[in-house]
Scaffold this motif. Sequence first.
Motif, mmCIF file in Angstrom:
data_model
loop_
_atom_site.group_PDB
_atom_site.id
_atom_site.type_symbol
_atom_site.label_atom_id
_atom_site.label_comp_id
_atom_site.label_asym_id
_atom_site.label_seq_id
_atom_site.Cartn_x
_atom_site.Cartn_y
_atom_site.Cartn_z
ATOM 1 N N ALA A 227 72.960 -6.573 52.292
ATOM 2 C CA ALA A 227 71.978 -5.508 53.458
ATOM 3 C C ALA A 227 72.288 -4.312 52.485
ATOM 4 O O ALA A 227 71.636 -3.156 52.642
ATOM 5 C CB ALA A 227 72.620 -5.470 55.018
ATOM 6 N N LEU A 228 73.744 -3.950 52.592
ATOM 7 C CA LEU A 228 74.216 -2.801 51.312
ATOM 8 C C LEU A 228 73.620 -3.023 50.426
ATOM 9 O O LEU A 228 72.528 -1.831 49.995
ATOM 10 C CB LEU A 228 75.680 -2.654 50.999
ATOM 11 N N ALA A 229 73.005 -3.479 49.577
ATOM 12 C CA ALA A 229 71.958 -3.510 48.421
ATOM 13 C C ALA A 229 70.723 -2.681 48.767
ATOM 14 O O ALA A 229 70.418 -2.735 48.190
ATOM 15 C CB ALA A 229 71.811 -4.820 47.702
ATOM 16 N N LEU B 256 69.124 -5.253 41.423
ATOM 17 C CA LEU B 256 70.224 -5.189 42.337
ATOM 18 C C LEU B 256 69.511 -5.769 43.671
ATOM 19 O O LEU B 256 69.277 -7.060 44.390
ATOM 20 C CB LEU B 256 71.840 -4.643 42.801
ATOM 21 N N LYS B 257 68.615 -4.976 44.017
ATOM 22 C CA LYS B 257 67.653 -5.617 45.331
ATOM 23 C C LYS B 257 66.736 -6.355 45.077
ATOM 24 O O LYS B 257 66.850 -7.394 45.636
ATOM 25 C CB LYS B 257 66.721 -3.871 45.557
ATOM 26 N N GLU B 258 66.419 -7.482 44.099
ATOM 27 C CA GLU B 258 65.851 -8.593 43.871
ATOM 28 C C GLU B 258 66.207 -9.001 44.035
ATOM 29 O O GLU B 258 66.254 -10.284 44.542
ATOM 30 C CB GLU B 258 64.974 -7.922 42.027
ATOM 31 N N TRP B 259 67.711 -9.066 43.435
ATOM 32 C CA TRP B 259 68.621 -10.308 44.133
ATOM 33 C C TRP B 259 69.324 -10.253 44.866
ATOM 34 O O TRP B 259 69.233 -11.776 45.553
ATOM 35 C CB TRP B 259 70.340 -10.199 42.538
ATOM 36 N N ALA B 260 69.139 -9.319 45.930
ATOM 37 C CA ALA B 260 69.619 -9.188 47.098
ATOM 38 C C ALA B 260 67.713 -10.025 48.356
ATOM 39 O O ALA B 260 68.245 -10.848 48.873
ATOM 40 C CB ALA B 260 69.666 -7.943 47.980
ATOM 41 N N VAL C 176 79.822 -12.489 53.834
ATOM 42 C CA VAL C 176 80.097 -11.652 53.379
ATOM 43 C C VAL C 176 78.495 -11.357 52.131
ATOM 44 O O VAL C 176 78.669 -10.583 52.133
ATOM 45 C CB VAL C 176 81.739 -12.133 52.137
ATOM 46 N N TRP C 177 78.097 -12.703 51.805
ATOM 47 C CA TRP C 177 77.133 -12.472 51.175
ATOM 48 C C TRP C 177 76.010 -11.910 52.046
ATOM 49 O O TRP C 177 75.357 -11.089 51.256
ATOM 50 C CB TRP C 177 76.468 -13.510 50.563
ATOM 51 N N GLU D 125 69.408 -7.457 60.539
ATOM 52 C CA GLU D 125 69.860 -9.340 60.805
ATOM 53 C C GLU D 125 70.620 -9.472 59.914
ATOM 54 O O GLU D 125 72.102 -10.098 60.350
ATOM 55 C CB GLU D 125 68.673 -9.522 60.562
ATOM 56 N N LEU D 126 70.967 -9.112 59.049
ATOM 57 C CA LEU D 126 71.876 -8.961 57.366
ATOM 58 C C LEU D 126 73.840 -9.113 57.469
ATOM 59 O O LEU D 126 73.810 -9.566 58.094
ATOM 60 C CB LEU D 126 71.454 -8.770 56.080
ATOM 61 N N ALA D 127 73.314 -6.823 58.292
ATOM 62 C CA ALA D 127 75.035 -7.093 58.821
ATOM 63 C C ALA D 127 75.544 -7.061 60.043
ATOM 64 O O ALA D 127 75.993 -7.762 59.503
ATOM 65 C CB ALA D 127 74.626 -5.051 58.943
#
Length: 143
Positions: free
Chosen positions: A67-69, A78-82, A61-62, A27-29
């Motif tokens: 999704a990549l993170a 980085l995953k926590e922030w994502a 873009v975010w 969904e994000l991508a």
Amino acid sequence: MTTITGTRAVTARSAAYWTATALVTAELAVGGIWDVLRISQVRDVVEHLGYPAYFLVLLGVWKVLGALALLAPRLPLLKEWAYAGVIFTDTGAIVSHLTVGYELAELGFLIPLAGLTVLSWALRPEPRRLPTVPGGSAVPAAR
């Protein structure tokens, strides 16, 4: 000691994690790409919500980066922030839709998506989590 029951529990947990994560990142991508391209359906919703058109590019873009993170190995901070960003996006969409008077049926997609995000976060495997210290608080990785 690993038991067959323990192995099945780990396998079920892993399958649930990857299913939830695949749905969230898809969904994000897809949503992010649609946002960046400003397809008419998405642009119409954002305009109806009262946001400027350039907001779509920023949000898109975010979303793609998020999704990549989430899919990248390791990188727990980085995953926590994502995950936080996805929850901010999901809850912001829910509140925005309710505020401008969209039908409650719109929430039939947004609320489960937020739930899948929480499920993905809760089931993430150890290498995708921040390390913890005795007492349970997370410790950011050393620089």
